[in-house]
Design an enzyme around this catalytic site. Structure first.
Site, PDB file in Angstrom:
ATOM      1  CB  SER A  19      33.665  52.292  85.500  1.00  0.00           C
ATOM      2  OG  SER A  19      33.981  51.034  84.947  1.00  0.00           O
ATOM      3  CD  GLU A  21      27.117  48.809  80.529  1.00  0.00           C
ATOM      4  OE1 GLU A  21      28.351  48.651  80.358  1.00  0.00           O
ATOM      5  OE2 GLU A  21      26.263  48.111  79.974  1.00  0.00           O
ATOM      6  CG  ASP A 113      23.913  42.346  69.488  1.00  0.00           C
ATOM      7  OD1 ASP A 113      24.776  41.572  69.014  1.00  0.00           O
ATOM      8  OD2 ASP A 113      23.898  42.701  70.680  1.00  0.00           O
ATOM      9  CG  PHE A 223      21.269  38.233  78.372  1.00  0.00           C
ATOM     10  CD1 PHE A 223      20.840  38.815  77.191  1.00  0.00           C
ATOM     11  CD2 PHE A 223      22.298  38.839  79.074  1.00  0.00           C
ATOM     12  CE1 PHE A 223      21.427  39.978  76.718  1.00  0.00           C
ATOM     13  CE2 PHE A 223      22.896  40.000  78.609  1.00  0.00           C
ATOM     14  CZ  PHE A 223      22.463  40.567  77.422  1.00  0.00           C
ATOM     15  CG  HIS A 273      32.232  48.452  83.327  1.00  0.00           C
ATOM     16  ND1 HIS A 273      32.160  49.833  83.288  1.00  0.00           N
ATOM     17  CD2 HIS A 273      31.142  48.013  82.651  1.00  0.00           C
ATOM     18  CE1 HIS A 273      31.092  50.206  82.610  1.00  0.00           C
ATOM     19  NE2 HIS A 273      30.440  49.125  82.218  1.00  0.00           N
TER      20      HIS A 273
HETATM   21  P1  FAD Z   1      32.898  44.188  67.167  1.00  0.00           P
HETATM   22  O1  FAD Z   1      34.011  44.463  68.096  1.00  0.00           O
HETATM   23  O2  FAD Z   1      32.856  44.963  65.891  1.00  0.00           O
HETATM   24  O3  FAD Z   1      32.871  42.656  66.814  1.00  0.00           O
HETATM   25  C1  FAD Z   1      32.761  41.703  67.859  1.00  0.00           C
HETATM   26  C2  FAD Z   1      33.346  40.389  67.410  1.00  0.00           C
HETATM   27  O4  FAD Z   1      32.576  39.827  66.367  1.00  0.00           O
HETATM   28  C3  FAD Z   1      34.739  40.595  66.877  1.00  0.00           C
HETATM   29  O5  FAD Z   1      35.613  40.032  67.780  1.00  0.00           O
HETATM   30  C4  FAD Z   1      34.762  39.975  65.522  1.00  0.00           C
HETATM   31  O6  FAD Z   1      35.752  38.996  65.461  1.00  0.00           O
HETATM   32  C5  FAD Z   1      33.396  39.375  65.333  1.00  0.00           C
HETATM   33  N1  FAD Z   1      32.826  39.860  64.099  1.00  0.00           N
HETATM   34  C6  FAD Z   1      32.300  41.062  63.892  1.00  0.00           C
HETATM   35  N2  FAD Z   1      31.840  41.148  62.634  1.00  0.00           N
HETATM   36  C7  FAD Z   1      32.105  39.953  62.068  1.00  0.00           C
HETATM   37  C8  FAD Z   1      31.868  39.409  60.792  1.00  0.00           C
HETATM   38  N3  FAD Z   1      31.271  40.120  59.830  1.00  0.00           N
HETATM   39  N4  FAD Z   1      32.259  38.142  60.573  1.00  0.00           N
HETATM   40  C9  FAD Z   1      32.872  37.415  61.537  1.00  0.00           C
HETATM   41  N5  FAD Z   1      33.103  37.873  62.765  1.00  0.00           N
HETATM   42  C10 FAD Z   1      32.734  39.122  63.012  1.00  0.00           C
HETATM   43  N6  FAD Z   1      25.005  46.663  72.616  1.00  0.00           N
HETATM   44  C11 FAD Z   1      24.148  47.708  72.414  1.00  0.00           C
HETATM   45  O7  FAD Z   1      23.277  47.641  71.532  1.00  0.00           O
HETATM   46  N7  FAD Z   1      24.217  48.853  73.175  1.00  0.00           N
HETATM   47  C12 FAD Z   1      25.157  49.008  74.139  1.00  0.00           C
HETATM   48  O8  FAD Z   1      25.203  50.042  74.799  1.00  0.00           O
HETATM   49  C13 FAD Z   1      26.081  47.933  74.372  1.00  0.00           C
HETATM   50  N8  FAD Z   1      27.050  48.038  75.314  1.00  0.00           N
HETATM   51  C14 FAD Z   1      27.969  47.032  75.457  1.00  0.00           C
HETATM   52  C15 FAD Z   1      29.028  47.194  76.363  1.00  0.00           C
HETATM   53  C16 FAD Z   1      29.985  46.201  76.528  1.00  0.00           C
HETATM   54  C17 FAD Z   1      31.108  46.415  77.512  1.00  0.00           C
HETATM   55  C18 FAD Z   1      29.894  44.986  75.783  1.00  0.00           C
HETATM   56  C19 FAD Z   1      30.892  43.892  75.969  1.00  0.00           C
HETATM   57  C20 FAD Z   1      28.843  44.814  74.873  1.00  0.00           C
HETATM   58  C21 FAD Z   1      27.892  45.833  74.682  1.00  0.00           C
HETATM   59  N9  FAD Z   1      26.852  45.711  73.761  1.00  0.00           N
HETATM   60  C22 FAD Z   1      25.965  46.747  73.568  1.00  0.00           C
HETATM   61  C23 FAD Z   1      26.699  44.468  72.990  1.00  0.00           C
HETATM   62  C24 FAD Z   1      27.448  44.529  71.639  1.00  0.00           C
HETATM   63  O9  FAD Z   1      26.824  45.496  70.820  1.00  0.00           O
HETATM   64  C25 FAD Z   1      27.381  43.141  71.008  1.00  0.00           C
HETATM   65  O10 FAD Z   1      28.139  42.237  71.738  1.00  0.00           O
HETATM   66  C26 FAD Z   1      27.669  43.092  69.523  1.00  0.00           C
HETATM   67  O11 FAD Z   1      27.261  41.806  69.039  1.00  0.00           O
HETATM   68  C27 FAD Z   1      29.105  43.258  69.139  1.00  0.00           C
HETATM   69  O12 FAD Z   1      29.505  44.568  69.243  1.00  0.00           O
HETATM   70  P2  FAD Z   1      31.088  44.867  69.323  1.00  0.00           P
HETATM   71  O13 FAD Z   1      31.316  46.302  69.378  1.00  0.00           O
HETATM   72  O14 FAD Z   1      31.693  44.026  70.358  1.00  0.00           O
HETATM   73  O15 FAD Z   1      31.497  44.339  67.868  1.00  0.00           O
END
Ligand code: FAD
Length: 307
Positions: A19, A21, A113, A223, A273
């Protein structure tokens, strides 16, 4: 690790699923670059192509426009990234509805983020989804979307330890996620260890490695630090002295990424991916080295134009 493997590339290619991105363009030039990349990579028949979502919801429109064009002009299956940043649940739900109406059936659901930048502490919107697990539940409550989520082989920087991190993945899966794509990594041992931990925690969805071809090593090191991804010494050595030599750098990058993927194939991985950065050339070369061959038909823009 070595690029020279016992298995023939053709045998590899038949067994692999890929896939790609992309990110939404911010200018006319970037738009052309994106579509050239989509056209170049489409004939590899990816399982899906995903389109990222900007911080603070800033790219809702460009993400949707890109997805609509993919749906309208190609046979590719798009997945829209969606984050919870700076948005109430109602706002996020409205975005999901809009994407559904446009034909989106697959989301990559993320927390996102802080708008202050990666590494700044994240504060959820007071009426928003606090994390990706809550977002997955919200999406699944609205419609039976296919939902992919993130995973972190070297753990997310916000997680105090691996168990907290994997616990969040488990919550995402319990709420309906059926695939995870990893943050980029270069140390395959850490990926393998992570998958073992995930399986021990009773999580059985595919943990698809996110492969980042190294376009610019100097930028990558900055990064990677913010994302919690480590840069092994051997990688730094391979790019040493090439900062001003993009041509050699890209040859080295293709070899490094193909090497990484082939080593993962040897460890039993079949789904990959690619973070394309909207540049097709390196990813095309890597897929070709892996034995994938462009086929006419599905996903191919030119086949649509010719029809
Ligand atoms: P979550 O899965 O909700 O949390 C990630 C980790 O942080 C968890 O494992 C959890 O243990 C820890 N955590 C979360 N909240 C807390 C808390 N309050 N206290 C302690 N620990 C905590 N970013 C963008 O803006 N746009 C995108 O399109 C985008 N695409 C992405 C695609 C992929 C495949 C990946 C891996 C990342 C992408 N990101 C993107 C980056 C992502 O938004 C960041 O890594 C963000 O910091 C975490 O999002 P998440 O969904 O992994 O968070």
């Amino acid at each position: 690790m070595s690029v020279f493997r016992r298995s023939s590339p053709a045998a590899l290619g038949n067994a692999l699923n890929v896939s790609f991105e992309f990110f939404p363009p911010r200018s006319g030039d970037m738009e052309s670059q994106l579509w050239e990349s989509v056209m170049r990579l489409a004939p590899f028949n990816p399982d899906f192509v995903s389109v990222t979502y900007g911080a603070g919801g800033t790219t809702r429109k460009p993400t949707l426009a890109t997805i609509e064009r993919i749906l309208g002009e190609t046979k590719l299956a798009p997945a829209a990234h969606l984050t919870c940043v700076n948005a109430s649940r109602d706002t996020v739900d409205a975005v999901a509805r809009e994407f559904w109406a446009a034909g989106v059936r697959h989301f990559v659901a993320l927390r996102g983020d802080s708008p202050d930048g990666i590494g700044s502490s994240y504060r959820p919107h007071p009426d928003g989804y606090a994390n990706a697990a809550e977002l997955v539940a919200g999406l699944k409550a609205f419609a039976d979307f296919e939902v992919t989520v993130s995973a972190y082989p070297e753990k997310h920087p916000d997680s105090p330890d691996f168990m907290t991190d994997i616990d969040m993945l488990k919550r995402k899966v319990d709420n309906g996620a059926t695939r995870a794509i990893t943050q980029f990594f270069f140390d395959n041992d850490s990926y393998e260890r992570y998958v073992e931990r995930v399986r021990r925690a009773g999580i059985y969805i595919p943990i698809v490695p996110g492969i980042l071809p190294v376009h610019n090593f100097a930028q990558l090191t900055k990064f990677a630090g913010l994302c919690g991804a480590s840069i092994p010494d051997w990688l730094a050595t391979r790019f040493e002295g090439l900062d001003k030599d993009p041509q050699t750098r890209s040859l080295v990058a293709a070899a490094v990424a193909a090497d990484q993927v082939m080593d993962l194939v040897d460890r039993g991985v079949q789904d990959f991916h690619f973070y394309t950065m909207n540049r097709a050339q390196l990813v095309y070369a890597i897929c070709h080295l892996l034995g994938l061959r462009a086929t006419k038909g599905a996903g191919n823009l030119s086949s649509i134009a010719a029809a």
